[in-house]
Design an enzyme around this catalytic site. Structure first.
Site, short mmCIF file in Angstrom:
data_model
loop_
_atom_site.label_atom_id
_atom_site.label_comp_id
_atom_site.label_asym_id
_atom_site.label_seq_id
_atom_site.Cartn_x
_atom_site.Cartn_y
_atom_site.Cartn_z
CE LYS A 189 -25.00 -11.73 -4.00
NZ LYS A 189 -24.69 -13.17 -3.96
C1 LIG Z 1 -23.43 -13.86 -3.87
C2 LIG Z 1 -23.45 -15.31 -3.96
C3 LIG Z 1 -22.27 -16.07 -3.80
C4 LIG Z 1 -20.92 -15.43 -3.56
O1 LIG Z 1 -20.82 -14.78 -2.34
P1 LIG Z 1 -19.61 -13.76 -2.10
O2 LIG Z 1 -19.93 -13.09 -0.81
O3 LIG Z 1 -19.65 -12.82 -3.27
O4 LIG Z 1 -18.35 -14.55 -2.05
C5 LIG Z 1 -22.35 -17.44 -3.90
N1 LIG Z 1 -23.52 -18.06 -4.14
C6 LIG Z 1 -24.67 -17.37 -4.29
C7 LIG Z 1 -25.92 -18.10 -4.60
C8 LIG Z 1 -24.68 -15.98 -4.21
O5 LIG Z 1 -25.82 -15.30 -4.36
#
Ligand SMILES: *Cc1c(COP(=O)(O)O)cnc(C)c1O
Length: 361
Positions: free
Chosen positions: A112
């Protein structure tokens, strides 16, 4: 370039305005009204550049109301200054048949960070550009990763404050410690008695409490959100698809024009949608592979054309993918159909029945 709603209310905004607003007035998501095109020279040009410079080039295609200087400043504050523990920011680990794009080198070790380091900079610059006087207060409900990454991103960013709500017993010990030890003058963290849904419902109730929002406004505060419905959280993610391709070119693993595929663990459909934007801009992409866990509402949708959230919800070891309503899919539907009225109808059906059917085609 203007930003318009996926549900067709004829609101037209600059990217700065769309980033401040977060969501369109009709409940739709902001999308660019045209998709910028790049050629192979643009992509080849990226091979010699740092991640920050690559980011500035790609962002410049979408943030046409930001000056080059503004974009450079945002990118430098987000990815420079040793905040990422690898100079390449998003290094590509090239192996024999497959490569791994490492998106975990940011300050909180969560993927993120790639988006949440940049969003606050884009937002704070947008507030200055548009002459907005209010403080923006970001409210976040988190099941773990997002909370810490958002806190770290907004820490001491001018004209912003952030409060994160997490379920008292619903996050890991490390995540809790990461959040409650957060530094910064404009940050706050609150445990909620209940689970993630309780935290999220509480935050939504605050957003939709008109009386309370009016009071906040009188005090010079507007509320906003940091999740991937905000264009400013999505657009940073387009960069690393180009960056990965440029790294393969640079290493001589592919030749200019060769198509590559990306496999993307998917929850709210933000990450993979960023890949779709890269594809539509002209990046040679063979396939975008949407990886789900047991909560495979998207797999079913992509194979049958029926989106149906009326199903059991499973708690898994990948909680960021435990999502039954993938908000950003709405943007894909808009770009595939170019038909806002149709998208609005599907979203209405989703809200009322938990289901919509786009047909087999
Ligand atoms: C946020 C996240 C996802 C999902 O990503 P999206 O953009 O919501 O599809 C998958 N894996 C991890 C580790 C994440 O932090």
């Amino acid at each position: 370039m203007n930003y318009i709603s996926t549900r067709g209310n004829n609101q037209k905004m600059t990217s700065a305005q769309a980033i401040i607003a977060g969501l369109a007035d009709d409940g739709g998501l902001f999308v660019p009204d045209e998709l910028p095109q790049v050629d192979m020279e643009f992509i080849k040009g990226l091979t010699k550049l740092s991640y920050q410079e690559r980011a500035a080039r790609v962002l410049g295609c979408f943030l046409t109301d930001y000056t080059d200087e503004e974009i450079k400043g945002c990118v430098e504050r987000a990815y420079g200054g040793g905040k990422f523990d690898d100079a390449a920011v998003a290094p590509l680990n090239i192996m024999e048949d497959v490569s791994v794009l490492e998106l975990w080198h940011g300050p909180t070790s969560a993927f993120k960070d790639m988006a949440l380091q940049l969003l606050p900079q884009l937002l704070s610059t947008a507030l200055k550009k548009t002459g907005e006087k209010n403080q923006v207060l970001i409210l976040v409900a988190t099941s773990g990763d997002t909370g810490k990454a958002a806190l770290e991103g907004f820490r001491d960013v001018e004209q912003t404050k952030i409060i994160v709500f997490y379920p008292e017993n619903g996050v890991s010990r490390i995540q809790k410690l990461q959040m409650v030890t957060q530094q910064g003058e404009n940050v706050a963290v609150t445990a909620v008695k209940g689970n993630f849904d309780d935290a999220q419902s509480g935050v939504k109730a605050i957003f939709s409490d008109r009386e309370f929002n009016a009071k906040l406004n009188e005090a010079g505060v507007s509320l906003s959100s940091a999740n991937s419905i905000n264009w400013g959280r999505l657009v940073p993610q387009i960069v690393y698809y180009f960056s990965a391709y440029a790294d393969l070119l640079k290493a001589g693993v592919i030749r200019a024009g060769d198509e590559i595929s990306f496999t993307v663990p998917t929850g709210n459909f933000g990450d993979i949608l960023a890949g779709y934007y890269a594809l539509r801009m002209g990046l040679p992409v063979k396939k975008l592979i949407c990886a789900s866990n047991t909560n495979n509402v998207l797999t079913d949708f992509l194979t049958t054309g029926v989106y149906d959230r009326n199903r059991d919800f499973f708690k898994t070891i990948s909680p960021s993918m435990d999502i039954l309503i993938s908000s950003n899919l709405e943007r894909l539907l808009y770009h595939v159909t170019n038909d806002a009225a149709q998208v609005a109808e599907w979203m209405k059906s989703l809200a009322e029945t938990g289901r919509y059917d786009v047909g087999a085609d």
